[in-house]
Each structure stands twice: as C-alpha cells, then as structure tokens.
Design a protein around this motif. Structure first.
Motif, PDB file in Angstrom:
ATOM      1  N   TYR A   1      35.006  23.857  47.994  1.00 41.79           N
ATOM      2  CA  TYR A   1      35.837  22.403  47.426  1.00 41.79           C
ATOM      3  C   TYR A   1      36.355  21.731  48.789  1.00 41.79           C
ATOM      4  O   TYR A   1      35.965  20.782  48.997  1.00 41.79           O
ATOM      5  CB  TYR A   1      36.800  22.512  46.579  1.00 41.79           C
ATOM      6  CG  TYR A   1      35.976  22.629  44.867  1.00 41.79           C
ATOM      7  CD1 TYR A   1      35.330  21.374  44.602  1.00 41.79           C
ATOM      8  CD2 TYR A   1      36.302  23.826  44.251  1.00 41.79           C
ATOM      9  CE1 TYR A   1      35.018  21.298  43.075  1.00 41.79           C
ATOM     10  CE2 TYR A   1      35.616  23.779  43.203  1.00 41.79           C
ATOM     11  CZ  TYR A   1      34.902  22.672  42.373  1.00 41.79           C
ATOM     12  OH  TYR A   1      34.249  22.729  41.190  1.00 41.79           O
TER      13      TYR A   1
ATOM     14  N   ALA B   1      40.902  19.793  43.277  1.00 47.09           N
ATOM     15  CA  ALA B   1      39.872  21.090  42.826  1.00 47.09           C
ATOM     16  C   ALA B   1      40.455  22.326  43.535  1.00 47.09           C
ATOM     17  O   ALA B   1      40.767  23.393  42.936  1.00 47.09           O
ATOM     18  CB  ALA B   1      38.572  20.767  42.737  1.00 47.09           C
ATOM     19  N   ALA B   2      40.279  22.275  44.769  1.00 42.52           N
ATOM     20  CA  ALA B   2      40.723  23.510  45.549  1.00 42.52           C
ATOM     21  C   ALA B   2      41.988  23.975  45.611  1.00 42.52           C
ATOM     22  O   ALA B   2      42.239  25.004  45.408  1.00 42.52           O
ATOM     23  CB  ALA B   2      40.270  23.062  47.086  1.00 42.52           C
TER      24      ALA B   2
ATOM     25  N   ARG C   1      43.935  23.491  42.882  1.00 42.32           N
ATOM     26  CA  ARG C   1      44.256  23.755  41.640  1.00 42.32           C
ATOM     27  C   ARG C   1      43.834  25.461  41.778  1.00 42.32           C
ATOM     28  O   ARG C   1      44.139  26.367  40.933  1.00 42.32           O
ATOM     29  CB  ARG C   1      43.390  23.202  40.703  1.00 42.32           C
ATOM     30  CG  ARG C   1      43.895  22.128  39.859  1.00 42.32           C
ATOM     31  CD  ARG C   1      43.480  21.357  38.778  1.00 42.32           C
ATOM     32  NE  ARG C   1      41.935  20.961  38.797  1.00 42.32           N
ATOM     33  CZ  ARG C   1      41.475  19.949  39.448  1.00 42.32           C
ATOM     34  NH1 ARG C   1      42.305  18.885  40.048  1.00 42.32           N
ATOM     35  NH2 ARG C   1      40.259  19.774  39.600  1.00 42.32           N
ATOM     36  N   LEU C   2      42.671  25.642  42.478  1.00 47.11           N
ATOM     37  CA  LEU C   2      42.118  27.053  42.452  1.00 47.11           C
ATOM     38  C   LEU C   2      42.870  28.038  43.239  1.00 47.11           C
ATOM     39  O   LEU C   2      43.239  29.230  43.187  1.00 47.11           O
ATOM     40  CB  LEU C   2      40.533  26.901  42.917  1.00 47.11           C
ATOM     41  CG  LEU C   2      39.677  26.510  41.973  1.00 47.11           C
ATOM     42  CD1 LEU C   2      38.398  26.195  42.601  1.00 47.11           C
ATOM     43  CD2 LEU C   2      39.395  27.370  40.567  1.00 47.11           C
ATOM     44  N   GLU C   3      43.527  27.466  44.267  1.00 49.50           N
ATOM     45  CA  GLU C   3      44.131  28.142  45.301  1.00 49.50           C
ATOM     46  C   GLU C   3      45.276  27.208  46.081  1.00 49.50           C
ATOM     47  O   GLU C   3      44.913  26.592  47.187  1.00 49.50           O
ATOM     48  CB  GLU C   3      43.193  28.823  46.326  1.00 49.50           C
ATOM     49  CG  GLU C   3      44.134  29.795  47.326  1.00 49.50           C
ATOM     50  CD  GLU C   3      42.983  30.478  48.329  1.00 49.50           C
ATOM     51  OE1 GLU C   3      43.579  30.766  49.464  1.00 49.50           O
ATOM     52  OE2 GLU C   3      41.736  30.407  48.023  1.00 49.50           O
TER      53      GLU C   3
ATOM     54  N   GLN D   1      45.521  27.309  49.927  1.00 50.48           N
ATOM     55  CA  GLN D   1      44.455  27.338  50.621  1.00 50.48           C
ATOM     56  C   GLN D   1      44.622  26.383  52.064  1.00 50.48           C
ATOM     57  O   GLN D   1      44.899  25.097  51.815  1.00 50.48           O
ATOM     58  CB  GLN D   1      43.416  26.763  50.096  1.00 50.48           C
ATOM     59  CG  GLN D   1      41.853  27.332  50.324  1.00 50.48           C
ATOM     60  CD  GLN D   1      41.180  26.632  51.431  1.00 50.48           C
ATOM     61  OE1 GLN D   1      41.732  25.324  51.928  1.00 50.48           O
ATOM     62  NE2 GLN D   1      40.162  27.471  52.196  1.00 50.48           N
TER      63      GLN D   1
ATOM     64  N   ARG E   1      32.617  28.147  42.318  1.00 52.86           N
ATOM     65  CA  ARG E   1      33.805  27.318  42.303  1.00 52.86           C
ATOM     66  C   ARG E   1      35.129  28.012  43.127  1.00 52.86           C
ATOM     67  O   ARG E   1      35.896  28.618  42.440  1.00 52.86           O
ATOM     68  CB  ARG E   1      34.281  26.820  41.184  1.00 52.86           C
ATOM     69  CG  ARG E   1      33.099  25.802  40.542  1.00 52.86           C
ATOM     70  CD  ARG E   1      33.553  25.236  39.210  1.00 52.86           C
ATOM     71  NE  ARG E   1      32.986  24.158  38.630  1.00 52.86           N
ATOM     72  CZ  ARG E   1      31.785  24.487  37.917  1.00 52.86           C
ATOM     73  NH1 ARG E   1      31.497  25.658  37.254  1.00 52.86           N
ATOM     74  NH2 ARG E   1      30.899  23.581  37.564  1.00 52.86           N
ATOM     75  N   ARG E   2      34.764  27.891  44.294  1.00 51.19           N
ATOM     76  CA  ARG E   2      35.870  28.619  45.379  1.00 51.19           C
ATOM     77  C   ARG E   2      36.771  27.481  45.856  1.00 51.19           C
ATOM     78  O   ARG E   2      36.115  26.436  45.928  1.00 51.19           O
ATOM     79  CB  ARG E   2      35.312  29.617  46.200  1.00 51.19           C
ATOM     80  CG  ARG E   2      34.715  30.647  45.903  1.00 51.19           C
ATOM     81  CD  ARG E   2      34.131  31.769  46.777  1.00 51.19           C
ATOM     82  NE  ARG E   2      33.783  31.037  48.094  1.00 51.19           N
ATOM     83  CZ  ARG E   2      32.462  31.224  48.713  1.00 51.19           C
ATOM     84  NH1 ARG E   2      31.960  32.233  48.037  1.00 51.19           N
ATOM     85  NH2 ARG E   2      32.285  30.796  49.698  1.00 51.19           N
ATOM     86  N   ALA E   3      37.813  27.970  46.102  1.00 51.54           N
ATOM     87  CA  ALA E   3      38.727  26.829  46.933  1.00 51.54           C
ATOM     88  C   ALA E   3      38.147  26.520  48.372  1.00 51.54           C
ATOM     89  O   ALA E   3      38.126  25.080  48.624  1.00 51.54           O
ATOM     90  CB  ALA E   3      40.112  27.336  46.950  1.00 51.54           C
TER      91      ALA E   3
END
Length: 128
Positions: free
Chosen positions: A20, A42-43, A45-47, A50, A15-17
C-alpha cells in the motif's frame, strides 16, 4: 513495482503495508492524492509504524496544512530510520515554516545526501 503490479497484488489479497505504501508513493507522483491518502491509511491500519507510510502520511498532512500531524508522523519515521530522506525533507519544511531556517537547512542537507531527489519530490508535492 509498477502501478499495475501493485494493483494486482492488492486485488489478489496480498495486502501488506509496504504494498500500500509503494502504491501511495506512485499515486503521489501521479498527483492522485485521493488514492495516496487511501493507501497510506490502509498501510497504517496494517502496520502503524511502517516508515514509508508514515513519511507519506507526514507529507500529506503537511500538504493539508496539519503541521501537528506531520510532525508526529515524521517523529515515528525518524525513530525507526533517522536518515529517511522523505521524512527529513518534510521535517525541513516543517522547520522552515516554524522559523528555524538553519535547522531546516541541516535536515534538507541530510535528505539530499541520502536521496538527491527526496527534497524535490516533497517540494513538488507541496506545490512550493
């Protein structure tokens, strides 16, 4: 990466930005706006910074007629990558809607120079 490969990567826990964001771009191209919105969220939230996810967030926000959110997302992208074609194409539409046609044309020309298909993609996604 194709949609199946991206689905598999996410299902396998990768699960990488960027994964997603790539799946969101494919979802947009297939006009699956629900999946696109979910994957962009989702992306981010991760980064949060991005670029591709923010560019797609801007496009989705403008599609939802939330110009303020679109402007904020475009600004994040253009700080990281001043020539990002999707962000520039979204910026062009924001400027056009704001009554600044000359500025819009400049952004559009920059977007087309970097990726001739970016402006058409944005236009199709906005339904204009």
């Amino acid at each position: 990466e194709g949609r199946a490969a991206l689905d598999h990567a996410i299902a396998q826990g990768r699960r990488r930005a960027s994964t997603y964001a790539n799946r969101a771009a494919l979802a947009l191209a297939m006009r699956d706006f629900t999946l696109a919105e979910s994957d962009v969220a989702a992306a981010l939230r991760l980064e949060g910074s991005q670029p591709e996810a923010n560019a797609l967030s801007a496009l989705l926000a403008l599609r939802a007629r939330d110009r303020r959110k679109a402007e904020a997302a475009v600004a994040i992208v253009l700080v990281a990558d001043p020539g990002h074609p999707i962000a520039l194409a979204v910026q062009a539409e924001i400027l056009r809607q704001s009554g600044k046609p000359a500025d819009a044309q400049r952004s559009l020309a920059l977007a087309r120079k970097r990726d001739p298909n970016a402006a058409e993609f944005v236009r199709l996604m906005l339904g204009s």
